[in-house]
Design a protein around this motif. Structure first.
Motif, PDB file in Angstrom:
ATOM      1  N   ALA A 155       0.819  -1.208   0.000  1.00 21.95           N
ATOM      2  CA  ALA A 155       0.000   0.000   0.000  1.00 21.95           C
ATOM      3  C   ALA A 155       0.852   1.257   0.000  1.00 21.95           C
ATOM      4  O   ALA A 155       1.547   1.534   0.965  1.00 21.95           O
ATOM      5  N   PRO A 156       0.801   2.025  -1.065  1.00 23.17           N
ATOM      6  CA  PRO A 156       1.553   3.282  -1.123  1.00 23.17           C
ATOM      7  C   PRO A 156       0.730   4.477  -0.663  1.00 23.17           C
ATOM      8  O   PRO A 156       0.888   5.580  -1.168  1.00 23.17           O
ATOM      9  N   LEU A 157      -0.163   4.269   0.294  1.00 27.56           N
ATOM     10  CA  LEU A 157      -1.101   5.325   0.646  1.00 27.56           C
ATOM     11  C   LEU A 157      -0.483   6.413   1.515  1.00 27.56           C
ATOM     12  O   LEU A 157      -0.807   7.588   1.375  1.00 27.56           O
ATOM     13  N   GLN A 158       0.369   6.036   2.460  1.00 28.92           N
ATOM     14  CA  GLN A 158       0.949   7.019   3.384  1.00 28.92           C
ATOM     15  C   GLN A 158      -0.155   7.811   4.085  1.00 28.92           C
ATOM     16  O   GLN A 158      -0.200   9.044   4.045  1.00 28.92           O
ATOM     17  N   ILE A 159      -1.047   7.083   4.774  1.00 26.88           N
ATOM     18  CA  ILE A 159      -2.151   7.755   5.468  1.00 26.88           C
ATOM     19  C   ILE A 159      -2.254   7.372   6.941  1.00 26.88           C
ATOM     20  O   ILE A 159      -2.927   8.061   7.704  1.00 26.88           O
ATOM     21  N   MET A 160      -1.607   6.272   7.352  1.00 24.18           N
ATOM     22  CA  MET A 160      -1.722   5.849   8.743  1.00 24.18           C
ATOM     23  C   MET A 160      -0.957   6.824   9.641  1.00 24.18           C
ATOM     24  O   MET A 160       0.036   7.418   9.236  1.00 24.18           O
ATOM     25  N   GLU A 161      -1.427   6.963  10.888  1.00 25.08           N
ATOM     26  CA  GLU A 161      -0.889   8.015  11.750  1.00 25.08           C
ATOM     27  C   GLU A 161      -0.358   7.491  13.077  1.00 25.08           C
ATOM     28  O   GLU A 161      -0.879   6.518  13.631  1.00 25.08           O
ATOM     29  N   SER A 162       0.661   8.172  13.570  1.00 26.69           N
ATOM     30  CA  SER A 162       1.103   8.076  14.953  1.00 26.69           C
ATOM     31  C   SER A 162       0.976   9.482  15.523  1.00 26.69           C
ATOM     32  O   SER A 162       1.635  10.413  15.053  1.00 26.69           O
ATOM     33  N   TYR A 163       0.123   9.639  16.551  1.00 22.81           N
ATOM     34  CA  TYR A 163      -0.274  10.991  16.954  1.00 22.81           C
ATOM     35  C   TYR A 163      -0.230  11.142  18.468  1.00 22.81           C
ATOM     36  O   TYR A 163      -0.936  10.456  19.200  1.00 22.81           O
ATOM     37  N   ASP A 387      -8.869   1.447  -7.609  1.00 23.22           N
ATOM     38  CA  ASP A 387      -8.724   0.004  -7.765  1.00 23.22           C
ATOM     39  C   ASP A 387      -9.205  -0.688  -6.492  1.00 23.22           C
ATOM     40  O   ASP A 387     -10.070  -1.544  -6.524  1.00 23.22           O
ATOM     41  N   CYS A 388      -8.630  -0.309  -5.358  1.00 18.04           N
ATOM     42  CA  CYS A 388      -9.058  -0.878  -4.083  1.00 18.04           C
ATOM     43  C   CYS A 388      -8.856   0.180  -3.005  1.00 18.04           C
ATOM     44  O   CYS A 388      -7.805   0.814  -2.948  1.00 18.04           O
ATOM     45  N   PRO A 389      -9.836   0.398  -2.155  1.00 23.19           N
ATOM     46  CA  PRO A 389      -9.720   1.468  -1.156  1.00 23.19           C
ATOM     47  C   PRO A 389      -8.787   1.135  -0.006  1.00 23.19           C
ATOM     48  O   PRO A 389      -8.296   2.041   0.667  1.00 23.19           O
ATOM     49  N   PHE A 390      -8.525  -0.148   0.236  1.00 27.40           N
ATOM     50  CA  PHE A 390      -7.698  -0.521   1.385  1.00 27.40           C
ATOM     51  C   PHE A 390      -6.213  -0.360   1.096  1.00 27.40           C
ATOM     52  O   PHE A 390      -5.439   0.002   1.982  1.00 27.40           O
ATOM     53  N   TYR A 391      -5.791  -0.628  -0.142  1.00 30.45           N
ATOM     54  CA  TYR A 391      -4.364  -0.696  -0.426  1.00 30.45           C
ATOM     55  C   TYR A 391      -3.815   0.482  -1.231  1.00 30.45           C
ATOM     56  O   TYR A 391      -2.859   1.115  -0.831  1.00 30.45           O
TER      57      TYR A 391
END
Length: 759
Positions: A155-163, A387-391
Motif C-alpha cells: 500500500a503506497p497510501l501514506q495515510i496511517m498516523e502516529s499521533y 482500484d481498491c480502497p484498502f491498499y
C-alpha cells in the motif's frame, strides 16, 4: 479574538511561521506534516448564507465549532488545483465561532500518497467577503503527528498516523479561550513565492460533488463504553457488518498518556506474514468472519491520549484520511490514570452515487452478487475511481473503464467519469502513452491501458455524446495510436513494447491469472518476443477510434485507422495461430490463453463460428488454457454474448459464489492472491443484469436509440428499469420454459427509439 471588521478583504495563502517570521518550510521538505490553523469570528446574527472558498496544498479538513464540515480539495493531476465552495451557515452560531483547519502536506519531490499532488509551497487559502486567511490566523505544525508508512509492497497510501497531541489543556477546535491562541501568527506568502497552480486566478472549481457524509455506529457499539483502570490493558473488536470506507471517530475522557492502537482490517485471515518481503507475501484468506481460527490483518493507527477530555466534552481522535475497514480492533494500554472509553463511530465517506436502475430476476445467487457488486462499486468511488480502497486508492485506466460502465448502468452519472478522462489525458507521456493510473506522482506505464482509455471515450460517446469532450480528446487518441503505429514490425505485428514490470520502463500487464503469476500478470510469451494481446488491443483501439472519428466527421482519419486495424488483423491471423486455429500468446510460442480468443472475437479478427469453437475449448479445458480472471470477466462475457454462448456465464459466477460462501461483503480483487477484499472491477454484475440479461444498451451515440436484446442465461423471467441520460427504460420479459424465446415488453422516453430484438 478577531472581529470581522478588522479582516483583510483579500485572502492570502498562509503557513505556520518560524520565530523569525518566515514560513516554516524545512520540516515540510522531507516528511509529511500536519499544520493546524485557527481563527475566531463573532456574529451578532447567523446569516442565511455564509459561503467560503477553500483550497490547500495538499489537503485540508475544515472544522467549525468542533464539527468536521468538509475535506478537500478534490484530487487532481499535478498541473491543476481545485477549490471548494462551502456554505457554513448551518454550522455557525450567534456570538463567537471557532474556525479550525488541519492541513496535511506531502513533500513535493518525494513519494508520499501516490495520488495526491503537492507543491513546494504548502499552505491554506480561504476567501469570503468577511472571512479570509491572513497573518492573523494562529497556526502551528504538529511535530508529534506523523504519517506511518504502510508496507511498501502492499500500500503506497501514506495515510496511517502516529499521533501525540500538542500539549494543550483543551480542544483547540472547540474552546473559545484556548491555549492555541498563543500559537504564532501565520506567514503570508507573496505571489512571487507561490507555485503557479496555487495563484487564485489559476485555481479551478471542483468538478465533482462532495462525498457522502453520514454518521454510523458499529454493530456492537454498546459494548464499547467502559472504564479501563490505570496500568492495565484492554482489547475491543468492533464489527461494521460490511466493508466500509469512512472517517473513524473515537471519544475518550481522562486517561492521560494512555496508548490506543487502532487496527483497521478487511476481515479475518488464516495467516498473515509479520514482515512481508515481497508482493507475494500475502495473507492467506478463508472465511472473513472466522474469529475463532483466524486473525485480523490490516494497518494500525497509534494515538496517545492527552487527557483533557471529560464525559461532557470528550477528547476526540479522528484520523485525517478516511479508513477502509470491516473490523476495527482497539488495543488500549493505560498509564497512571484510568481511561473512559466513550464511543467509536464513523462517518461514511464515498461518492454520492444515486442508483436508479433496478433489476429483478429469478436467480437468488445473481441477486446476491448484484448487491455485493453495488456495495463494491460504492466503496471504490471517492474523489476518483479506485482500484481498491484498502491498499492503493489509485485510478487505473483498465479498472476505471469497467467501473465507469458499471456506473452508467446503474445511475447514468458521468461526473466522476469526466474527472477520470481529464486525469488520464493529463498523464500522457512524450511517446504518446498514458500513465497506467492518474492522478499519480509515479510513472507506471502499461501500454495496453492506453487502449482502454480510447474504449472509455467510446463508451462516453455512446451514453452521453459530448462532442466537445470528444474533440478535446482526439489529439490524445491520435498520439496513443501513433505510438502503436511507430512500434509496428515489418511483419505487421506490434513489437515488444514492454516487459515484466521493473526494471523495464513499461509493464506489459494483461491479467492476474495463475499461469502468469511468475511473470507478474504478463504472458510468458514476452520472453520470446511480442505479445499477441498487445496487437489485439491495438486493433481494438483503432476500431474504437475509427467510430469516434466517423462521429466527429473525420472520415479520412477513420478510414486510415480501419486500414491499420485490418493490416494488424491479417498479421495476427498469419503469425499468431496454431494448427488448430487457436490464437497463441505470441508468434514465437505455443502457449494459448483464453484472453487471445476473447479479444480476437471482440475485434472481429475471427469469424463468429470459429470464435465460438475456440472459446468453447478454453471453457471446457480450464487446466490447459490460462483463464480470464475477475478483472477480465467483462470482456469474456462480451465474447460469450457475441458468439451465442452467453448461457455459459451461469458457470462463471463461481468465484463470486465462493466469495459469498466466505462471507465477503464486497468483491475480491482476484481469485489468485485475493490481496484486496474490495476491488470494483469485480462489480461486473452491475453491467450484466441491466445490459445483458435485461438487454438494455445504447445503439447510437447519446442513447438516441437503445437496443433491447435480453440474454436469459438460464432464467425464466426478468424485469426492471434501467437508467439512461435521457430517462428510465422499463423492460420485462418472460418465457414458459428454457427452450422458449422470451416475450419482451419495453417502454422508454420519447427521445429514445427502442429497437427490440426477439431472440
Amino acid at each position: 479574538m478577531n472581529e470581522t471588521t478588522s479582516r483583510s478583504a483579500k485572502a492570502h495563502w498562509i503557513w505556520p511561521s518560524t520565530a523569525d517570521g518566515h514560513a516554516d518550510l524545512d520540516s515540510a521538505k522531507h516528511h509529511p506534516v500536519f499544520a493546524n490553523f485557527r481563527t475566531t469570528i463573532n456574529l451578532a446574527k447567523v446569516p442565511e448564507s455564509f459561503t467560503v472558498t477553500v483550497c490547500a496544498d495538499a489537503r485540508y479538513k475544515l472544522i467549525v465549532n468542533g464539527e468536521v464540515i468538509q475535506t478537500g480539495p478534490a484530487k487532481t493531476c499535478r498541473t491543476i488545483r481545485c477549490y471548494d465552495e462551502i456554505d457554513l451557515s448551518d454550522h455557525l452560531r450567534q456570538g463567537c465561532n471557532i474556525i479550525a483547519v488541519i492541513v496535511l502536506h506531502y513533500p513535493a519531490d518525494q513519494p508520499g500518497n501516490y495520488s495526491i499532488a503537492s507543491t513546494s509551497t504548502p499552505g491554506l487559502w480561504m476567501s469570503s467577503p468577511i472571512l479570509n486567511t491572513d497573518s492573523s490566523w494562529k497556526s502551528v505544525i504538529e511535530p508529534s503527528r506523523q504519517i506511518i508508512s504502510e508496507n511498501a509492497f502492499y500500500a503506497p497510501l501514506q495515510i496511517m498516523e502516529s499521533y501525540t497531541p500538542i500539549d494543550l489543556d483543551d480542544d483547540w477546535t472547540t474552546s473559545i479561550n484556548s491555549a492555541a491562541d498563543q500559537w504564532r501568527d501565520s506567514y503570508e506568502y507573496s505571489r512571487d513565492n507561490l507555485a503557479d497552480i496555487l495563484l487564485p486566478e489559476s485555481l479551478h472549481p471542483r468538478s465533482i460533488p462532495f462525498m457522502k457524509n453520514e454518521k454510523c455506529e458499529f454493530q456492537d457499539a454498546d459494548l464499547l463504553k467502559q472504564t479501563i483502570p490505570a496500568h492495565s490493558a484492554k482489547e475491543v473488536t468492533l464489527n461494521a457488518g460490511e466493508l466500509m470506507t469512512g472517517f473513524l471517530r473515537i471519544t475518550v475522557a481522562r486517561g492521560k498518556g494512555a496508548k490506543l492502537n487502532i487496527l483497521e482490517s478487511e476481515g479475518y485471515v488464516k495467516y498473515a506474514p509479520e514482515n512481508p518481503k515481497s508482493f507475494e507475501d500475502q495473507p492467506v484468506k478463508g472465511d472473513r468472519t472466522d474469529s475463532v481460527n483466524g486473525t485480523l490483518a490490516g494497518f494500525t493507527d497509534r494515538y496517545t491520549v492527552a487527557g483533557f477530555g471529560t464525559k461532557e466534552t470528550p477528547e476526540v481522535f479522528e484520523p485525517f484520511w478516511f479508513r477502509t475497514f470491516r473490523y476495527v480492533r482497539l488495543h488500549i494500554t493505560t498509564g497512571d490514570q484510568p481511561l473512559d472509553l466513550l464511543s467509536c463511530t464513523y462517518r461514511i465517506c464515498e461518492y454520492p452515487l444515486q442508483v436508479s436502475t433496478t433489476v429483478d430476476i429469478d436467480n437468488d445467487l445473481l441477486s446476491d452478487i448484484q448487491n455485493m457488486s453495488l456495495r463494491t462499486l460504492r466503496r471504490c468511488m471517492h474523489e476518483t475511481y479506485e482500484d481498491c480502497p484498502f491498499y492503493e486508492q489509485l485510478q487505473y485506466i483498465m479498472d476505471t473503464r469497467s467501473e465507469i460502465l458499471y456506473t452508467y448502468s446503474v445511475s447514468a452519472d458521468d461526473k466522476l467519469a469526466r474527472q477520470a478522462i481529464e486525469a488520464f489525458m493529463d498523464s500522457q507521456q512524450p511517446d504518446g502513452l498514458l500513465n497506467s493510473c492518474s492522478p499519480s506522482n509515479t510513472l507506471n506505464i502499461i501500454p495496453g491501458y492506453s487502449i482502454y482509455f480510447i474504449a472509455t471515450l467510446f463508451d462516453h460517446m455512446m451514453y452521453f455524446d459530448d462532442k466537445d469532450l470528444l474533440k478535446r480528446s482526439l489529439p490524445t487518441i491520435k498520439r496513443i495510436l501513433n505510438f502503436f503505429n511507430r512500434n509496428c514490425r515489418s511483419d505487421g505485428l506490434i513489437d515488444v513494447i514492454g516487459g515484466i514490470d521493473a526494471p523495464n520502463p513499461r509493464w506489459s500487464f494483461i491479467d492476474w491469472t495463475p499461469e502468469w503469476k511468475q511473470t507478474r500478470g504478463v504472458p510468458p510469451a514476452i520472453n520470446q518476443g511480442p505479445l499477441t494481446m498487445e496487437s489485439l488491443l491495438a486493433v481494438m483501439g483503432y476500431q474504437y477510434a475509427a467510430q469516434i472519428c466517423d462521429h466527429l466527421g473525420e472520415s479520412s482519419t477513420a478510414k486510415q485507422y480501419r486500414v491499420q486495424a485490418a493490416r494488424l488483423q491479417k498479421a495476427i491471423n498469419c503469425l499468431c495461430r496454431n494448427d488448430e486455429g487457436m490464437y497463441t500468446d505470441g508468434p514465437d510460442c505455443s502457449d494459448v490463453s483464453q484472453h487471445c480468443q476473447v479479444f480476437a472475437i471482440l475485434t472481429h479478427t475471427i469469424s463468429s463460428e470459429e470464435g465460438r469453437s475456440n472459446l468453447s475449448k478454453t471453457l471446457d479445458d480450464t487446466q490447459h488454457y490460462a483463464q480470464c480472471s475477475i478483472a477480465m470477466t467483462y470482456y469474456l462475457f462480451r465474447a460469450l454474448e457475441m458468439t451465442g454462448l452467453y448461457d455459459r456465464t451461469t458457470e462463471l459466477w463461481k468465484p463470486w459464489e465462493d466469495m459469498l460462501a466466505n462471507h465477503l461483503t464486497t468483491s475480491a480483487e482476484d481469485n489468485l492472491s485475493q490481496r484486496s477484499d474490495c476491488h470494483a472491477w469485480g462489480s461486473v454484475a452491475l453491467y450484466e443484469l441491466p445490459s445483458a440479461i435485461l438487454g438494455v444498451r445504447p445503439a447510437e451515440p447519446g442513447y438516441r436509440s437503445a437496443i433491447i436484446d435480453p440474454h436469459p442465461a438460464g432464467m425464466l423471467h426478468a424485469r426492471g428499469t434501467v437508467a439512461t441520460p435521457l430517462g428510465q427504460i422499463s423492460v420485462s420479459w418472460s418465457r414458459e420454459s428454457l427452450n422458449n424465446r422470451p416475450i419482451i415488453t419495453a417502454k422508454g422516453p420519447e427521445k429514445i427509439k427502442l429497437i427490440i430484438r426477439e431472440n
